[in-house]
Design a protein around this motif. Structure first.
Motif, PDB file in Angstrom:
ATOM      1  N   VAL A 181      34.165  23.853  80.175  1.00 43.47           N
ATOM      2  CA  VAL A 181      34.134  24.957  79.211  1.00 43.47           C
ATOM      3  C   VAL A 181      33.227  26.086  79.714  1.00 43.47           C
ATOM      4  CG1 VAL A 181      33.433  25.603  76.865  1.00 43.47           C
ATOM      5  CG2 VAL A 181      34.644  23.464  77.258  1.00 43.47           C
ATOM      6  N   ARG A 182      32.070  25.730  80.240  1.00 43.52           N
ATOM      7  CA  ARG A 182      31.131  26.761  80.713  1.00 43.52           C
ATOM      8  C   ARG A 182      31.742  27.531  81.885  1.00 43.52           C
ATOM      9  NH1 ARG A 182      26.460  24.673  78.146  1.00 43.52           N
ATOM     10  NH2 ARG A 182      24.873  26.102  78.908  1.00 43.52           N
ATOM     11  N   LEU A 191      35.034  27.942  82.545  1.00 41.52           N
ATOM     12  CA  LEU A 191      36.110  28.800  82.067  1.00 41.52           C
ATOM     13  C   LEU A 191      35.553  29.999  81.289  1.00 41.52           C
ATOM     14  CD1 LEU A 191      38.837  26.194  81.017  1.00 41.52           C
ATOM     15  CD2 LEU A 191      38.814  27.673  83.015  1.00 41.52           C
ATOM     16  N   LEU A 192      34.453  29.779  80.584  1.00 38.85           N
ATOM     17  CA  LEU A 192      33.808  30.875  79.861  1.00 38.85           C
ATOM     18  C   LEU A 192      33.349  31.955  80.843  1.00 38.85           C
ATOM     19  CD1 LEU A 192      32.550  32.192  77.369  1.00 38.85           C
ATOM     20  CD2 LEU A 192      30.741  30.528  77.434  1.00 38.85           C
ATOM     21  N   MET A 193      32.742  31.528  81.933  1.00 36.89           N
ATOM     22  CA  MET A 193      32.298  32.491  82.946  1.00 36.89           C
ATOM     23  C   MET A 193      33.493  33.214  83.583  1.00 36.89           C
ATOM     24  SD  MET A 193      29.056  32.854  83.379  1.00 36.89           S
ATOM     25  CE  MET A 193      29.106  32.962  81.634  1.00 36.89           C
ATOM     26  N   ALA A 233      36.300  33.799  82.142  1.00 31.15           N
ATOM     27  CA  ALA A 233      36.808  34.743  81.139  1.00 31.15           C
ATOM     28  C   ALA A 233      35.977  36.026  81.148  1.00 31.15           C
ATOM     29  CB  ALA A 233      36.785  34.095  79.747  1.00 31.15           C
ATOM     30  N   VAL A 234      34.650  35.878  81.287  1.00 28.60           N
ATOM     31  CA  VAL A 234      33.789  37.070  81.348  1.00 28.60           C
ATOM     32  C   VAL A 234      34.156  37.897  82.591  1.00 28.60           C
ATOM     33  CG1 VAL A 234      31.393  37.886  81.586  1.00 28.60           C
ATOM     34  CG2 VAL A 234      31.894  35.947  80.105  1.00 28.60           C
ATOM     35  N   LEU A 265      37.102  37.972  84.121  1.00 29.39           N
ATOM     36  CA  LEU A 265      38.403  38.606  83.871  1.00 29.39           C
ATOM     37  C   LEU A 265      38.229  39.849  82.999  1.00 29.39           C
ATOM     38  CD1 LEU A 265      40.738  35.528  83.200  1.00 29.39           C
ATOM     39  CD2 LEU A 265      40.984  37.172  85.042  1.00 29.39           C
ATOM     40  N   LEU A 266      37.339  39.725  82.005  1.00 27.91           N
ATOM     41  CA  LEU A 266      37.098  40.854  81.093  1.00 27.91           C
ATOM     42  C   LEU A 266      36.466  42.029  81.860  1.00 27.91           C
ATOM     43  CD1 LEU A 266      37.424  41.567  78.116  1.00 27.91           C
ATOM     44  CD2 LEU A 266      35.135  40.722  77.702  1.00 27.91           C
ATOM     45  N   CYS A 291      38.915  44.002  83.689  1.00 26.83           N
ATOM     46  CA  CYS A 291      39.806  44.866  82.894  1.00 26.83           C
ATOM     47  C   CYS A 291      39.238  46.272  82.739  1.00 26.83           C
ATOM     48  CB  CYS A 291      40.030  44.268  81.503  1.00 26.83           C
ATOM     49  SG  CYS A 291      41.001  42.763  81.522  1.00 26.83           S
ATOM     50  N   ALA A 351      41.289  39.368  88.558  1.00 30.36           N
ATOM     51  CA  ALA A 351      41.757  40.037  87.334  1.00 30.36           C
ATOM     52  C   ALA A 351      42.907  41.024  87.573  1.00 30.36           C
ATOM     53  CB  ALA A 351      40.581  40.728  86.636  1.00 30.36           C
ATOM     54  N   PHE A 400      46.082  39.101  88.540  1.00 32.59           N
ATOM     55  CA  PHE A 400      46.489  38.246  87.422  1.00 32.59           C
ATOM     56  C   PHE A 400      47.166  39.078  86.332  1.00 32.59           C
ATOM     57  CE2 PHE A 400      45.468  36.092  83.355  1.00 32.59           C
ATOM     58  CZ  PHE A 400      46.171  34.923  83.577  1.00 32.59           C
ATOM     59  N   GLU A 401      46.547  40.192  85.973  1.00 32.50           N
ATOM     60  CA  GLU A 401      47.107  41.015  84.891  1.00 32.50           C
ATOM     61  C   GLU A 401      48.452  41.604  85.295  1.00 32.50           C
ATOM     62  OE1 GLU A 401      44.815  44.426  83.565  1.00 32.50           O
ATOM     63  OE2 GLU A 401      45.868  44.359  81.646  1.00 32.50           O
ATOM     64  N   LEU A 460      45.740  41.772  77.899  1.00 30.15           N
ATOM     65  CA  LEU A 460      44.858  40.831  78.619  1.00 30.15           C
ATOM     66  C   LEU A 460      43.414  40.886  78.094  1.00 30.15           C
ATOM     67  CD1 LEU A 460      44.857  38.651  80.866  1.00 30.15           C
ATOM     68  CD2 LEU A 460      43.934  40.401  82.361  1.00 30.15           C
ATOM     69  N   VAL A 514      41.630  37.616  76.590  1.00 25.45           N
ATOM     70  CA  VAL A 514      40.438  37.092  77.270  1.00 25.45           C
ATOM     71  C   VAL A 514      39.235  37.060  76.319  1.00 25.45           C
ATOM     72  CG1 VAL A 514      38.791  37.532  79.129  1.00 25.45           C
ATOM     73  CG2 VAL A 514      41.213  37.701  79.584  1.00 25.45           C
ATOM     74  N   PHE A 572      35.585  29.655  73.748  1.00 21.90           N
ATOM     75  CA  PHE A 572      34.716  28.831  74.607  1.00 21.90           C
ATOM     76  C   PHE A 572      33.262  28.903  74.114  1.00 21.90           C
ATOM     77  CE2 PHE A 572      37.988  29.702  78.096  1.00 21.90           C
ATOM     78  CZ  PHE A 572      38.588  28.474  77.941  1.00 21.90           C
TER      79      PHE A 572
END
Lengths: 509, 149
Positions: A168-169, A171-173, A175-176, A178-179, A182, A444, A447-448, B42, B46, B53
């Motif tokens: 989880v940690r 994937l959380l990182m 996600a940050v 990926l953000l 963006c 990112a 992927f997008e 996206l 996200v 999470f």
């Protein structure tokens, strides 16, 4: 096979040019220093020195930067053995038995075994890379946008599964990351996203400021200089050669570490770190004298050191063949290639054969250089450790600022680095690994774009990801990994716990 | 019964609040449809994942150490370093490379690390000069000249 040999001959004709040799040599020296110096890892080293390569062609640039990467794996063992401080994260396991050997007066032998093991494993890794990468790249030419989405999701899930922190940690990182990826102008619609009227953010956030901030500055902020004092055991150069028993004890661990390291290396994650942990655990498990581990077992040095070098070479397979970074270091190397107008991926081998094969051939040469450098110059590298950290880290901060500013001559980038330094410090305090954040940032855009192209070409039918065989297979593997993680979460038992146990036992000794 | 504030309560809560704030400033980004995804698809997906999470981290915070046990002893040193670096970044272009970096190194070595004045000054000026020579002269990589150089 014949065409591979012909291509490799082309590569050597590039790699053996005096100018390319010079940059490989510089990369190896700098890499060894980066590995030797605690507080600065290969990622920070490569990121800081990236701007120096702007005046070079792509081949010289990637040869030098890759030299820093695998050179740091060699150098990391020096401080582990002589000071019990891992110069590089992947050298943590070498501290245990390497330092114990040094205390017994076998520092020279431990350094020699680490260097020879690294050389054999590195060369083995390059040979397999030579054979595996081109056919894999040909296969990847069949990939369309849905397959790329599957591949990138698999990369992230593999990274999370293999990570030393929790799924989880990680994937959380990611996600940050990926953000953060963006931020900037959306290439498909022209919308400005999260740029807050700062025009420099229109092009998005660069990888270099983020990587240097998180790994360079972040590391310095959480390392007070008074904690950086340690006793260095000076090796006696006359005792550099291991005796016959030590060679015999090292042979099989080097072989096993080479194979294991390469296999782990091609999987996304902090492969070179995980491979050394796995190799140590494996050697201890199959040893006839497991009680020797922690007290100066030769296999405890030979296995992990070979594994981390082989893994760092293995990590180039997905980068070169698929354009998929397996970790933050390969992500920055990919960025370096992109800056030089060479997109890594399946087309690389056909469109830029000189870069591809020149790079591979340079790794054969680089490994030989490192073997020749590391043993005779060990005294010189050790003397670098005498520079007090209070003088060293201001120097590193200066190079961080120069390195980030020189990428695009933007002070905004330097501010981003500074902010990321603070973020890196906080992430360490809260036990988050920043590496997946960098990986998320790198993937990112691809992927997008792939995600949106897939949805547009299917008219909004999301089953496109499961109706094409390759994409479906990739998502099926993602499902299996998530199921395995869920299982280990429910039973509260997984390989991370076992590795932690191995490390704990070693530390106690 | 009192509840102990744990490290992951703060971390998980931080990501949830951070995600909510970013979502609040994402209002103008169109999500689009599956057939025609917009610029906001996206990022919003996200952010949703990040908050989810974060929530898991928060819910499993019982396994983490108490927040009070997190060691912050290195914070004053880190804060001094980052403050000096921030001042250097602010002055980098107006003052130029040589002056800014000399001051930064001197500030860190003498001010933060309490090394002898002369050593700090000589090291700072010498190393900055060498770095200027390396980047600006040998590597032809232009550095900010500022007022004096």
């Amino acid at each position: 096979m014949e065409s591979t040999l012909d291509s490799l001959a082309l590569g050597f004709s590039v790699a053996l040019r005096p100018d390319v040799l010079l940059y490989a040599f510089i990369g190896c020296i700098v890499g060894t220093l980066v590995g030797v110096l605690p507080g600065i890892g290969p990622l920070a080293g490569i990121s800081i020195l990236l701007p120096i390569t702007f005046g070079l062609d792509a081949t010289k640039a990637i040869v030098m930067l890759a030299g820093i990467y695998y050179g740091s794996q060699y150098g990391g063992s020096t401080t582990s053995i002589l000071m019990r401080i891992p110069g590089e994260a992947s050298s943590v396991m070498t501290c245990i038995d390497g330092y114990a050997m040094a205390q017994k007066g076998r520092a020279g032998a431990a350094l020699c075994i680490a260097a020879v093991g690294s050389f054999i494993a590195g060369t083995f890794g390059v040979i397999v890379l030579t054979v595996v990468a081109p056919p894999l790249a040909s296969f990847a030419l069949r990939f369309g946008p849905p397959e790329y989405v599957g591949l990138l999701v698999l990369g992230l899930i593999f990274l999370a599964y293999m990570s030393s922190t929790s799924l989880v940690r990680t994937l959380l990182m990611a996600a940050v990351g990926l953000l953060l990826g963006c931020i900037g102008i959306d290439v498909m619609s022209g919308h400005f996203r999260y740029s807050f009227d700062i025009k420099e953010l229109g092009d998005g956030i660069g990888i270099v400021p983020v990587a240097v901030g998180l790994f360079g500055l972040g590391e310095i902020l959480s390392t007070p200089s008074k904690s950086m004092t340690a006793k260095v055991i000076r090796p006696r150069l006359a005792e550099l050669l291991p005796n016959r028993t030590e060679w015999r004890q090292a042979a099989m661990p080097i072989a096993r570490g080479s194979v294991l390291g390469f296999l782990v290396g091609i999987v996304p994650g902090s492969a070179h770190i995980i491979s050394s942990f796995l190799s140590y655990a494996l050697e201890k498990r199959i040893s006839r004298t497991p009680e020797e581990f922690g007290k100066g077992a030769v296999a405890g040095v030979a296995g992990p050191e070979s594994a981390n070098n082989s893994a760092s070479t293995g990590a180039f397979v997905p980068m070169l063949a698929l354009g998929l970074p397996t970790g933050p270091v390969t992500a920055v190397l990919m960025a370096a290639l992109l800056i030089h107008g060479v997109p890594p991926g399946p087309q690389l081998v056909n469109e830029h054969p000189q870069v591809f094969w020149g790079f591979i051939a340079s790794m054969y040469v680089g490994n030989l250089m490192l073997l020749a450098l590391n043993l005779p110059l060990v005294g010189l590298f050790v003397s670098v450790l005498r520079i007090p950290y209070a003088y060293l880290y201001p120097l590193i901060i200066m190079f961080c600022i120069i390195g980030v500013y020189e990428v695009s001559h933007s002070v905004v980038d330097v501010w981003i680095m500074l902010i990321m330094g603070g973020v890196g410090y906080l992430l360490r305090k809260f036990d988050f690994d920043p590496a997946p954040l960098v990986l998320g940032l790198v993937i990112a855009p691809t992927f997008e774009l792939s995600l949106r192209q897939s949805l547009v070409m299917s008219g909004g039918d999301w089953t496109i990801f499961f109706s094409r065989p390759i994409a479906a297979t990739l998502f099926a593997i993602c499902g299996v990994l998530l199921a395995l993680s869920a299982l280990s979460f429910l039973t509260r038992k997984d390989w991370r716990g076992k590795l932690a146990e191995v490390e704990e036992v070693g530390e106690k000794r | 019964m009192t509840m102990t504030l744990r490290r992951d309560h703060v971390a998980g809560g931080g990501f949830i609040v951070g995600g909510a704030l970013i979502l609040a400033v994402s209002g103008d980004l169109p999500f689009g449809t599956l057939a025609s995804p917009g610029a906001g698809m996206l990022p919003k997906l996200v952010i949703g994942l990040m908050m989810a999470f974060g929530l898991i981290v928060l819910l499993r915070a019982g396994d983490s150490p108490p927040f009070a046990a997190v060691a912050w002893g290195d914070l004053p040193h880190g804060a001094r370093v980052i403050a000096l670096a921030a001042a250097a970044v602010a002055l980098y272009v107006p003052l130029g490379f040589v002056a800014t970096m000399s001051l930064l190194l001197f500030g860190l070595i003498y001010g933060v690390e309490r090394k002898p004045l002369l050593n700090s000054a000589l090291f700072s000026v010498g190393v900055t000069g060498l770095a200027y020579l390396l980047f600006n002269t040998l590597l032809k990589s232009p550095l900010p000249r500022g007022l004096w150089f």
